[in-house]
Design a protein around this motif. Sequence first.
Motif, PDB file in Angstrom:
ATOM      1  N   LYS A   1       0.964  -1.213  -0.005  1.00 42.90           N
ATOM      2  CA  LYS A   1       0.100  -0.052  -0.066  1.00 42.90           C
ATOM      3  C   LYS A   1       1.098   1.297  -0.041  1.00 42.90           C
ATOM      4  N   TYR A   2       0.165   2.324  -0.210  1.00 46.88           N
ATOM      5  CA  TYR A   2       1.047   3.742  -0.314  1.00 46.88           C
ATOM      6  C   TYR A   2       1.157   4.398   0.885  1.00 46.88           C
ATOM      7  N   VAL A   3       2.230   5.123   1.187  1.00 47.29           N
ATOM      8  CA  VAL A   3       2.489   5.953   2.168  1.00 47.29           C
ATOM      9  C   VAL A   3       2.074   7.445   1.525  1.00 47.29           C
ATOM     10  N   LEU A   4       1.318   8.105   2.407  1.00 48.62           N
ATOM     11  CA  LEU A   4       0.889   9.385   1.927  1.00 48.62           C
ATOM     12  C   LEU A   4       2.137  10.503   2.607  1.00 48.62           C
ATOM     13  N   VAL A   5       2.764  11.378   1.920  1.00 49.02           N
ATOM     14  CA  VAL A   5       3.543  12.218   2.560  1.00 49.02           C
ATOM     15  C   VAL A   5       3.402  13.594   2.324  1.00 49.02           C
ATOM     16  N   THR A   6       2.622  14.370   3.217  1.00 49.17           N
ATOM     17  CA  THR A   6       2.245  15.711   3.247  1.00 49.17           C
ATOM     18  C   THR A   6       3.535  16.316   3.271  1.00 49.17           C
ATOM     19  N   GLY A   7       3.612  17.501   2.353  1.00 48.67           N
ATOM     20  CA  GLY A   7       4.609  18.502   2.589  1.00 48.67           C
ATOM     21  C   GLY A   7       6.060  17.643   1.992  1.00 48.67           C
TER      22      GLY A   7
ATOM     23  N   GLY B   1      10.944  16.579   3.967  1.00 49.05           N
ATOM     24  CA  GLY B   1      10.127  15.673   3.285  1.00 49.05           C
ATOM     25  C   GLY B   1      11.197  14.868   2.186  1.00 49.05           C
ATOM     26  N   SER B   2      11.666  15.654   1.297  1.00 53.97           N
ATOM     27  CA  SER B   2      12.265  15.149   0.139  1.00 53.97           C
ATOM     28  C   SER B   2      13.541  14.370   0.683  1.00 53.97           C
ATOM     29  N   HIS B   3      14.054  14.288   1.633  1.00 54.40           N
ATOM     30  CA  HIS B   3      14.926  13.461   2.195  1.00 54.40           C
ATOM     31  C   HIS B   3      14.396  12.210   2.652  1.00 54.40           C
ATOM     32  N   THR B   4      13.268  12.438   3.069  1.00 54.58           N
ATOM     33  CA  THR B   4      12.681  11.166   3.776  1.00 54.58           C
ATOM     34  C   THR B   4      12.040  10.415   2.704  1.00 54.58           C
TER      35      THR B   4
ATOM     36  N   SER C   1       4.037  25.902  -1.724  1.00 57.63           N
ATOM     37  CA  SER C   1       4.218  27.049  -1.346  1.00 57.63           C
ATOM     38  C   SER C   1       5.529  27.354  -0.832  1.00 57.63           C
ATOM     39  N   ASN C   2       6.473  26.344  -0.451  1.00 59.04           N
ATOM     40  CA  ASN C   2       7.923  26.813  -0.088  1.00 59.04           C
ATOM     41  C   ASN C   2       8.711  25.455  -0.637  1.00 59.04           C
ATOM     42  N   SER C   3       8.377  24.910  -1.748  1.00 57.35           N
ATOM     43  CA  SER C   3       9.146  24.049  -2.188  1.00 57.35           C
ATOM     44  C   SER C   3       9.127  23.982  -3.775  1.00 57.35           C
TER      45      SER C   3
ATOM     46  N   SER D   1      -9.258   9.237  -2.228  1.00 55.12           N
ATOM     47  CA  SER D   1     -10.011   8.370  -3.031  1.00 55.12           C
ATOM     48  C   SER D   1      -9.278   7.805  -4.128  1.00 55.12           C
ATOM     49  N   GLN D   2      -7.932   8.448  -4.529  1.00 62.27           N
ATOM     50  CA  GLN D   2      -7.172   7.783  -5.708  1.00 62.27           C
ATOM     51  C   GLN D   2      -6.372   6.866  -5.351  1.00 62.27           C
ATOM     52  N   TYR D   3      -6.007   6.701  -3.763  1.00 59.57           N
ATOM     53  CA  TYR D   3      -4.955   5.678  -3.439  1.00 59.57           C
ATOM     54  C   TYR D   3      -5.188   5.107  -2.260  1.00 59.57           C
ATOM     55  N   ALA D   4      -4.888   3.992  -2.217  1.00 57.96           N
ATOM     56  CA  ALA D   4      -5.142   3.138  -0.880  1.00 57.96           C
ATOM     57  C   ALA D   4      -3.930   3.432   0.026  1.00 57.96           C
ATOM     58  N   PHE D   5      -3.906   4.199   1.132  1.00 61.82           N
ATOM     59  CA  PHE D   5      -3.047   4.552   1.899  1.00 61.82           C
ATOM     60  C   PHE D   5      -3.052   3.239   3.222  1.00 61.82           C
ATOM     61  N   TRP D   6      -1.797   3.196   3.884  1.00 60.53           N
ATOM     62  CA  TRP D   6      -1.844   2.725   5.097  1.00 60.53           C
ATOM     63  C   TRP D   6      -1.414   3.507   6.244  1.00 60.53           C
ATOM     64  N   ALA D   7      -0.576   4.711   5.784  1.00 57.65           N
ATOM     65  CA  ALA D   7      -0.040   5.607   6.629  1.00 57.65           C
ATOM     66  C   ALA D   7       0.247   6.793   6.076  1.00 57.65           C
ATOM     67  N   VAL D   8       0.233   7.823   7.048  1.00 58.03           N
ATOM     68  CA  VAL D   8       0.388   9.309   6.478  1.00 58.03           C
ATOM     69  C   VAL D   8       1.875   9.871   7.448  1.00 58.03           C
ATOM     70  N   ILE D   9       2.725  10.457   6.658  1.00 62.30           N
ATOM     71  CA  ILE D   9       3.868  11.289   7.221  1.00 62.30           C
ATOM     72  C   ILE D   9       3.439  12.583   6.831  1.00 62.30           C
ATOM     73  N   HIS D  10       3.262  13.509   8.163  1.00 65.59           N
ATOM     74  CA  HIS D  10       2.721  14.720   7.781  1.00 65.59           C
ATOM     75  C   HIS D  10       3.476  15.850   8.238  1.00 65.59           C
ATOM     76  N   PHE D  11       4.196  16.342   7.117  1.00 67.43           N
ATOM     77  CA  PHE D  11       5.354  17.265   7.237  1.00 67.43           C
ATOM     78  C   PHE D  11       4.588  18.739   6.948  1.00 67.43           C
TER      79      PHE D  11
END
Length: 350
Positions: free
Chosen positions: A4-10, A16-19, A37-39, A73-83
Motif C-alpha cells: 500500500k501507499y504511504v502519503l507524505v504531506t509536505g 520531506g524530500s530527504h525522507t 508554497s515553500n518547495s 480516493s485515488q490511492y489506498a494508504f496505510w499510513a501518513v507522514i505529515h510534514f
Amino acid sequence: MRQKYVLVTGGAGYIGSHTVLELLQTGYKIVVMDNLSNSNLEALRRVEILAGRPVHFFKGDITSTADLERVFSQYAFWAVIHFAAIKAVGESAQIPLDYYHNNVTGSLNLMRVMNQFKVKNLVFSSSATVYGEPEIVPVNETARLGPVTNPYGRTKLFVEEMVRDLCKSDPEWNVCLLRFFNPVGAHVSGMIGEHPQGIPNNLLPYVIQVLQGRLPHVCIYGDDYDTPDGTGVRDYIHVSDLATGHVAALRKLEKRPGCVAYNLGTGTGYSVKQIVNAMEKATKKKIPYKVVDRRPGDVATCTADASLANRELGWSPIRSMDEMCQDMWRWTHLNPQGYDGPLKATAAAV
Ligand code: NAD
Ligand code: WQD
C-alpha cells in the motif's frame, strides 16, 4: 504494508524530500501531497533520479478537505507522514492566524479525512520547541511541555494535544510524534538540500549565505548565555538521519503502539561559535561575525535525550557535525541558487 501507499504531506520540502528518498530506497510506495508554497518539484525529480523509483505527486493543500478527499480516493494508504506546515518563527508572530489555519486546521482536516477513509497510522513532524525552555537538558519526552513563546511553536503543541485526544478516543489510532531538534545538512550527493526563500531565520542557512557573499556577516544573537562560550547551544541533526528516523517510526506503527512521542536529536550540543568554527573548517573560509543582542524567545541550551528512540525504534543518528557541514556546503556549491538554477556539476567534482 509495503504494497500500500504511504502519503507524505509536505514531501517536496526540505525534510520531506530527504525522507521520501529514504522511504523509496527502503521499498515503500510513496504519494506526495504538497501545495509547493515553500518547495520546488525539481526536488522530487532529483529524488526519483537518486532512488531510481517514481514518486506519485498530487498538488494539493491540507487546508482543503476536497483536495484531501481526492487524494485519499485515488490511492489506498496505510499510513501518513505529515510534514506540511509553515515554519518561520518570526513570521508566525506577524500573521498568527495564517499559522493556526495552515498548521492546525490543516492537520485537523487531515486527521478527519484519515478517519473517514479508515487510515489511522500517522507520523507527525513535531519540534523540540514544544518543550519551551527545558528545565533539564538533555530533555526527555516526559518533560513538561511549554510554555511556548511563539505561535508557530504553539501550532505544534496544539496538534500534539489534538493527536493525544484522538488516540485516547479511538484505540485504533497509532501515532508517532517526532520531536525534531535542529535539522541541518543535505543529502551526501549534493543533489537535494534546503532552499530557504529570502533571508534565512535559522543559523546554518544564514551562515551559508554569508559564505556565498550574499550577506555581510553572521549576527550572533548574544554571547552572555549561561553556556561554555556564552552563545546558544543546540542539538543539530543531519537531515538524512531524520529521514532514517521516519522509516523507523513507520515500522513502529506496524506494531500498533498507540500514541508515542520520540525526540530525534544527537544528544550533543554545539554553540553558535562552535558552528561558525565547524563551517570554517568544512569550507576552509573565514566567516565574519558580530555579536548582537539576544533574539527574543531564544533559550540558552536545548539538547535531546534521544535514548527512547534508540531503544524503541532501534534508531540512532550516525552523521557527525563535520558531515553536516560538508554536505551542506556541497549542496550549496553545486546549487548556488538552490532549485532555481541548474545543478552545476557532479558531486565528485567538489
Ligand atoms: P519545508 O517548508 O521545507 O517543508 C514543508 C512543506 O510543506 C513545503 O514543501 C510546503 O510547500 C508544504 N506545505 C506547507 N503548507 C502546506 C499546505 N497547506 N498544504 C500542502 N503543503 C503545504 O519545511 P521543513 O523544514 O522540511 O519542515 C517539515 C516539517 O518539520 C514541518 O512540519 C516543520 O514545522 C517541522 N519541523 C521543522 C524543523 C526545521 O528546523 N526545519 C524543526 C522542527 C520541526
Ligand atoms: C540556533 C542558534 C540562535 C540565527 C528554530 C525554531 C524551532 C525549530 C528549529 C521548527 C540559537 C542562534 C541563529 C542567527 C544566531 N524549527 N542564531 N544567529 O532557534 O534553535 O530553533 O529552528 O520547528 O522551532 O525555533 O534554531 O537555527 O534559529 O538558532 O546566533 O542568525 O543560533 O540564537 O542559539 P532554533 P536557529
